[in-house]
Design an enzyme around this catalytic site. Structure first.
Site, short mmCIF file in Angstrom:
data_model
loop_
_atom_site.label_atom_id
_atom_site.label_comp_id
_atom_site.label_asym_id
_atom_site.label_seq_id
_atom_site.Cartn_x
_atom_site.Cartn_y
_atom_site.Cartn_z
N HIS A 1 -9.01 -7.66 -2.05
CA HIS A 1 -8.18 -6.75 -2.83
C HIS A 1 -8.06 -7.24 -4.26
O HIS A 1 -8.02 -8.44 -4.50
CB HIS A 1 -6.75 -6.68 -2.24
CG HIS A 1 -5.77 -6.03 -3.17
ND1 HIS A 1 -5.64 -4.67 -3.28
CD2 HIS A 1 -4.89 -6.56 -4.09
CE1 HIS A 1 -4.72 -4.38 -4.20
NE2 HIS A 1 -4.26 -5.52 -4.71
N THR B 1 -14.72 0.34 -4.05
CA THR B 1 -13.88 0.33 -2.84
C THR B 1 -14.72 0.34 -1.57
O THR B 1 -14.46 -0.42 -0.63
CB THR B 1 -12.92 1.53 -2.87
OG1 THR B 1 -12.11 1.44 -4.05
CG2 THR B 1 -12.02 1.55 -1.64
N GLU C 1 2.55 -6.47 -7.76
CA GLU C 1 2.02 -7.06 -6.53
C GLU C 1 2.27 -8.57 -6.49
O GLU C 1 2.58 -9.11 -5.42
CB GLU C 1 0.52 -6.74 -6.41
CG GLU C 1 0.27 -5.25 -6.17
CD GLU C 1 -1.18 -4.83 -6.28
OE1 GLU C 1 -1.45 -3.62 -6.11
OE2 GLU C 1 -2.05 -5.69 -6.56
N TYR D 1 0.81 -1.22 0.00
CA TYR D 1 0.00 0.00 0.00
C TYR D 1 0.85 1.27 0.00
O TYR D 1 0.38 2.34 0.43
CB TYR D 1 -0.97 -0.01 1.19
CG TYR D 1 -2.16 -0.93 0.99
CD1 TYR D 1 -3.03 -0.75 -0.09
CD2 TYR D 1 -2.42 -1.97 1.88
CE1 TYR D 1 -4.12 -1.58 -0.28
CE2 TYR D 1 -3.53 -2.80 1.70
CZ TYR D 1 -4.37 -2.61 0.62
OH TYR D 1 -5.46 -3.42 0.44
N ASN E 1 -13.28 -4.23 3.69
CA ASN E 1 -13.92 -4.48 2.38
C ASN E 1 -13.54 -5.81 1.75
O ASN E 1 -13.67 -6.00 0.54
CB ASN E 1 -13.75 -3.28 1.45
CG ASN E 1 -12.31 -3.03 1.06
OD1 ASN E 1 -11.40 -3.75 1.49
ND2 ASN E 1 -12.09 -2.00 0.26
N ARG F 1 -17.80 -7.20 -2.77
CA ARG F 1 -17.96 -6.20 -1.71
C ARG F 1 -19.42 -5.81 -1.52
O ARG F 1 -19.88 -5.55 -0.41
CB ARG F 1 -17.10 -4.97 -2.01
CG ARG F 1 -15.60 -5.22 -1.83
CD ARG F 1 -14.79 -4.08 -2.42
NE ARG F 1 -13.36 -4.18 -2.16
CZ ARG F 1 -12.44 -3.45 -2.78
NH1 ARG F 1 -12.81 -2.58 -3.71
NH2 ARG F 1 -11.17 -3.60 -2.48
P1 DAT Z 1 -9.18 -0.50 -3.81
O1 DAT Z 1 -8.89 -1.52 -2.74
O2 DAT Z 1 -10.60 -0.53 -4.25
O3 DAT Z 1 -8.20 -0.59 -4.96
P2 DAT Z 1 -7.69 1.84 -2.94
O4 DAT Z 1 -6.51 1.26 -3.64
O5 DAT Z 1 -8.04 3.25 -3.25
O6 DAT Z 1 -8.99 0.95 -3.15
O7 DAT Z 1 -7.45 1.78 -1.37
C1 DAT Z 1 -6.86 0.62 -0.81
C2 DAT Z 1 -7.63 0.26 0.44
O8 DAT Z 1 -7.55 1.31 1.39
C3 DAT Z 1 -9.12 0.02 0.23
O9 DAT Z 1 -9.42 -1.28 -0.21
C4 DAT Z 1 -9.67 0.28 1.59
C5 DAT Z 1 -8.76 1.37 2.12
N1 DAT Z 1 -9.36 2.70 1.92
C6 DAT Z 1 -9.49 3.36 0.75
N2 DAT Z 1 -10.09 4.53 0.90
C7 DAT Z 1 -10.37 4.62 2.23
C8 DAT Z 1 -11.00 5.60 3.06
N3 DAT Z 1 -11.48 6.75 2.55
N4 DAT Z 1 -11.10 5.34 4.39
C9 DAT Z 1 -10.64 4.20 4.92
N5 DAT Z 1 -10.03 3.24 4.20
C10 DAT Z 1 -9.90 3.45 2.87
MG MG Z 2 -6.14 -0.25 -4.96
#
Ligand code: DAT
Ligand code: MG
Length: 151
Positions: free
Chosen positions: A117, A93, A128, A51, A114, A104
């Site tokens: 991944h 997400t 990854e 991340y 959620n 989800r």
């Molecule tokens: P995704 O997992 O849909 O690719 P992302 O890469 O933007 O989403 O974010 C990675 C993870 O971080 C996501 O699965 C859950 C967490 N996350 C994202 N936005 C968030 C938020 N606004 N508050 C809390 N957790 C969040």
């Molecule tokens: Mg992501």
């Protein structure tokens, strides 16, 4: 092979809630080829690296703690368009915004829990998979149903 690959992961809440089989089943059913699979206890440094792009976000610390809070299931998938398609099957997400029928949308209620991944681009898919799997853990095998999935 030279085909597109995605890294998909059942997060600790998905494992704890007993959804591993159901989640793997959705990708199998779609027709993607499983090329890697393991139950795994994530080192903190790996979660931080995975991340890394979100390091400046206010939720980063909690996100890393959540990902290392219990075992995950690491899934490597291969197939044409697998990255975008897996994300469609996974859904938005925030599970509250995810359509019913998506993982989800069917299984979650909060963005911080959620369930699953999925890589967001073919480049990140390869990046990854390199983080989560050793080279010899990715298996190249002939999928005999290929003629029934692809013209
Ligand atoms: P995704 O997992 O849909 O690719 P992302 O890469 O933007 O989403 O974010 C990675 C993870 O971080 C996501 O699965 C859950 C967490 N996350 C994202 N936005 C968030 C938020 N606004 N508050 C809390 N957790 C969040
Ligand atoms: Mg992501």
């Amino acid at each position: 092979g030279s085909q597109e690959r995605s890294y998909v992961m059942v997060k600790p809440d998905g494992v704890q809630r007993g959804h591993v089989g159901e989640i793997i089943s959705r990708f199998e059913r779609k027709g993607f080829q499983l090329i890697g699979l393991k139950l795994f206890k994530t080192p903190k440094e790996l979660a931080e690296e995975h991340y890394g792009e979100l390091k400046e976000k206010p939720f980063y610390g909690k996100l890393v703690d959540y990902i290392i809070s219990g075992p995950v299931v690491c899934i490597a998938l291969e197939g044409p368009g697998v990255v975008a398609s897996a994300r469609k099957l996974i859904g938005a997400t925030n599970p509250l915004n995810a359509e019913p029928g998506t993982i989800r949308g069917d299984l979650g209620i909060e963005v911080g829990r959620n369930v699953v991944h999925g890589s967001d681009s073919p480049e990140n898919g390869l990046r990854e998979l390199g983080l989560w799997f050793d080279q010899d853990e990715l298996i190249e095998w002939e999928q005999h149903m290929t003629p029934w999935l692809k013209e």
